[in-house]
Design a protein around this motif. Structure first.
Motif, PDB file in Angstrom:
ATOM      1  N   ALA A 133       0.839  -1.201   0.000  1.00  0.00           N
ATOM      2  CA  ALA A 133       0.000   0.000   0.000  1.00  0.00           C
ATOM      3  C   ALA A 133       0.881   1.260   0.000  1.00  0.00           C
ATOM      4  CB  ALA A 133      -0.927   0.002   1.214  1.00  0.00           C
ATOM      5  N   ALA A 134       1.989   1.235   0.731  1.00  0.00           N
ATOM      6  CA  ALA A 134       2.893   2.393   0.775  1.00  0.00           C
ATOM      7  C   ALA A 134       3.535   2.639  -0.586  1.00  0.00           C
ATOM      8  CB  ALA A 134       3.962   2.184   1.844  1.00  0.00           C
ATOM      9  N   ALA A 135       3.900   1.571  -1.295  1.00  0.00           N
ATOM     10  CA  ALA A 135       4.488   1.742  -2.636  1.00  0.00           C
ATOM     11  C   ALA A 135       3.475   2.379  -3.582  1.00  0.00           C
ATOM     12  CB  ALA A 135       4.956   0.391  -3.184  1.00  0.00           C
ATOM     13  N   HIS A 136       2.225   1.955  -3.481  1.00  0.00           N
ATOM     14  CA  HIS A 136       1.181   2.582  -4.303  1.00  0.00           C
ATOM     15  C   HIS A 136       0.947   4.027  -3.878  1.00  0.00           C
ATOM     16  CE1 HIS A 136       0.343  -1.594  -5.477  1.00  0.00           C
ATOM     17  NE2 HIS A 136      -0.110  -1.042  -6.583  1.00  0.00           N
ATOM     18  N   ALA A 137       1.017   4.284  -2.574  1.00  0.00           N
ATOM     19  CA  ALA A 137       0.834   5.651  -2.081  1.00  0.00           C
ATOM     20  C   ALA A 137       1.923   6.571  -2.630  1.00  0.00           C
ATOM     21  CB  ALA A 137       0.843   5.667  -0.552  1.00  0.00           C
ATOM     22  N   VAL A 138       3.151   6.067  -2.713  1.00  0.00           N
ATOM     23  CA  VAL A 138       4.244   6.882  -3.261  1.00  0.00           C
ATOM     24  C   VAL A 138       3.911   7.309  -4.687  1.00  0.00           C
ATOM     25  CG1 VAL A 138       6.645   6.784  -4.052  1.00  0.00           C
ATOM     26  CG2 VAL A 138       6.068   6.005  -1.757  1.00  0.00           C
ATOM     27  N   SER A 139       3.367   6.384  -5.473  1.00  0.00           N
ATOM     28  CA  SER A 139       3.033   6.753  -6.859  1.00  0.00           C
ATOM     29  C   SER A 139       1.945   7.829  -6.893  1.00  0.00           C
ATOM     30  CB  SER A 139       2.602   5.522  -7.658  1.00  0.00           C
ATOM     31  OG  SER A 139       1.366   5.024  -7.211  1.00  0.00           O
ATOM     32  N   LEU A 140       1.002   7.768  -5.982  1.00  0.00           N
ATOM     33  CA  LEU A 140      -0.066   8.771  -5.937  1.00  0.00           C
ATOM     34  C   LEU A 140       0.430  10.102  -5.372  1.00  0.00           C
ATOM     35  CD1 LEU A 140      -3.033   6.535  -4.758  1.00  0.00           C
ATOM     36  CD2 LEU A 140      -2.564   7.399  -7.067  1.00  0.00           C
ATOM     37  N   ILE A 141       1.460  10.055  -4.547  1.00  0.00           N
ATOM     38  CA  ILE A 141       2.040  11.275  -3.982  1.00  0.00           C
ATOM     39  C   ILE A 141       2.809  12.057  -5.038  1.00  0.00           C
ATOM     40  CG2 ILE A 141       3.933  12.017  -2.467  1.00  0.00           C
ATOM     41  CD1 ILE A 141       2.894   9.891  -0.464  1.00  0.00           C
ATOM     42  N   VAL A 142       3.525  11.360  -5.911  1.00  0.00           N
ATOM     43  CA  VAL A 142       4.415  11.991  -6.877  1.00  0.00           C
ATOM     44  C   VAL A 142       3.679  12.429  -8.143  1.00  0.00           C
ATOM     45  CG1 VAL A 142       6.485  11.626  -8.282  1.00  0.00           C
ATOM     46  CG2 VAL A 142       6.386  10.742  -5.952  1.00  0.00           C
ATOM     47  N   LEU A 143       2.661  11.707  -8.537  1.00  0.00           N
ATOM     48  CA  LEU A 143       1.969  11.971  -9.803  1.00  0.00           C
ATOM     49  C   LEU A 143       1.427  13.397  -9.952  1.00  0.00           C
ATOM     50  CD1 LEU A 143       1.069  10.795 -12.511  1.00  0.00           C
ATOM     51  CD2 LEU A 143      -1.027  10.023 -11.368  1.00  0.00           C
ATOM     52  N   PRO A 144       0.758  13.989  -8.950  1.00  0.00           N
ATOM     53  CA  PRO A 144       0.223  15.347  -9.157  1.00  0.00           C
ATOM     54  C   PRO A 144       1.274  16.386  -9.530  1.00  0.00           C
ATOM     55  CG  PRO A 144      -0.780  14.361  -7.219  1.00  0.00           C
ATOM     56  CD  PRO A 144       0.336  13.441  -7.652  1.00  0.00           C
ATOM     57  N   SER A 145       2.444  16.339  -8.905  1.00  0.00           N
ATOM     58  CA  SER A 145       3.477  17.321  -9.236  1.00  0.00           C
ATOM     59  C   SER A 145       4.006  17.097 -10.646  1.00  0.00           C
ATOM     60  CB  SER A 145       4.612  17.277  -8.214  1.00  0.00           C
ATOM     61  OG  SER A 145       5.231  16.003  -8.216  1.00  0.00           O
ATOM     62  N   SER A 146       4.117  15.850 -11.054  1.00  0.00           N
ATOM     63  CA  SER A 146       4.567  15.564 -12.427  1.00  0.00           C
ATOM     64  C   SER A 146       3.553  16.076 -13.443  1.00  0.00           C
ATOM     65  CB  SER A 146       4.782  14.061 -12.611  1.00  0.00           C
ATOM     66  OG  SER A 146       5.885  13.617 -11.850  1.00  0.00           O
ATOM     67  N   LEU A 147       2.290  15.841 -13.179  1.00  0.00           N
ATOM     68  CA  LEU A 147       1.247  16.326 -14.091  1.00  0.00           C
ATOM     69  C   LEU A 147       1.210  17.851 -14.127  1.00  0.00           C
ATOM     70  CD1 LEU A 147      -1.626  13.790 -13.326  1.00  0.00           C
ATOM     71  CD2 LEU A 147      -0.092  13.842 -15.320  1.00  0.00           C
ATOM     72  N   TRP A 148       1.451  18.484 -12.997  1.00  0.00           N
ATOM     73  CA  TRP A 148       1.464  19.952 -12.951  1.00  0.00           C
ATOM     74  C   TRP A 148       2.594  20.496 -13.817  1.00  0.00           C
ATOM     75  CZ3 TRP A 148       5.160  23.301 -10.723  1.00  0.00           C
ATOM     76  CH2 TRP A 148       4.779  24.639 -10.668  1.00  0.00           C
ATOM     77  N   ARG A 149       3.777  19.873 -13.715  1.00  0.00           N
ATOM     78  CA  ARG A 149       4.901  20.321 -14.548  1.00  0.00           C
ATOM     79  C   ARG A 149       4.607  20.107 -16.032  1.00  0.00           C
ATOM     80  NH1 ARG A 149       7.695  18.157 -10.135  1.00  0.00           N
ATOM     81  NH2 ARG A 149       7.938  16.145 -11.166  1.00  0.00           N
ATOM     82  N   ILE A 150       3.970  18.999 -16.373  1.00  0.00           N
ATOM     83  CA  ILE A 150       3.626  18.737 -17.776  1.00  0.00           C
ATOM     84  C   ILE A 150       2.620  19.777 -18.268  1.00  0.00           C
ATOM     85  CG2 ILE A 150       2.579  17.068 -19.363  1.00  0.00           C
ATOM     86  CD1 ILE A 150       5.483  16.401 -18.368  1.00  0.00           C
ATOM     87  N   ALA A 151       1.705  20.185 -17.397  1.00  0.00           N
ATOM     88  CA  ALA A 151       0.753  21.246 -17.770  1.00  0.00           C
ATOM     89  C   ALA A 151       1.514  22.530 -18.109  1.00  0.00           C
ATOM     90  CB  ALA A 151      -0.250  21.491 -16.640  1.00  0.00           C
ATOM     91  N   LEU A 152       2.548  22.851 -17.356  1.00  0.00           N
ATOM     92  CA  LEU A 152       3.367  24.030 -17.659  1.00  0.00           C
ATOM     93  C   LEU A 152       4.028  23.888 -19.027  1.00  0.00           C
ATOM     94  CD1 LEU A 152       5.122  24.603 -14.206  1.00  0.00           C
ATOM     95  CD2 LEU A 152       3.380  26.063 -15.249  1.00  0.00           C
TER      96      LEU A 152
END
Length: 170
Positions: A19-38
């Motif tokens: 569950a923690a490994a999956h949580a890490v992926s959910l923690i990091v994804l929003p910032s990556s998507l935000w940078r891609i939006a830029l």
């Protein structure tokens, strides 16, 4: 609850670790998507003047590479709870099919966890710093998108310790 070792001689990861490994992926994804939006030209909370530096090819390349590197590190984190983190996949040259020495995964994971904890340790104070290049809503949203990143290092450290404990005698 006591669990038996898997056929390879190591114990399966505890449910919390998966569950923690999956949580890490959910923690990091929003910032990556935000940078891609830029990169795609969306100001994503910046003022018109504040967005100008992000429109250079160098800045866009850096944001894409940072997002890709972040997601790659997340993928490696899954190796701490997946079978391919114990036995290298056969398609990898030179080491394919071989058992991964526990220290070969644990040491880089712990060093990475230490670095991530240090990098993101100042983030809880995001709202105390001026962000003149952002709109007030943008500053709030970006802070909320990035705030979970403070958990990336500690979760990675917990996963590395769990991996080590499972594998050290396997």
């Amino acid at each position: 609850m006591h669990r038996a070792p898997a056929p390879g001689g190591t114990f399966p990861p505890p449910r919390w670790a998966t569950a923690a490994a999956h949580a890490v992926s959910l923690i990091v994804l929003p910032s990556s998507l935000w940078r891609i939006a830029l990169v795609l030209g969306f100001p994503a909370g910046y003022t018109a003047e504040g967005f100008v530096p992000f429109q250079t090819l160098y800045a866009q390349l850096a944001m894409v590479l940072l997002s890709a590197a972040s997601e790659f590190i997340v993928l490696l984190t899954f190796g701490l709870v997946r079978p391919w983190g114990e036995t290298a996949p056969r398609w990898i040259p030179l080491i394919g099919g071989r058992r991964v020495h526990p220290l070969a995964a644990t040491v880089p994971a712990l060093l990475g966890a230490l670095g991530l904890t240090w990098i993101w340790s100042d983030l809880p104070w995001w709202w105390t710093y001026p962000h003149d290049d952002m709109t007030s809503t943008g500053g709030l949203v970006v802070g909320l998108l990035y705030l979970p990143m403070v958990l990336w290092g500690p979760l990675t450290a917990a996963l590395a310790v769990s991996y080590w404990r499972r594998r050290r005698h396997g």
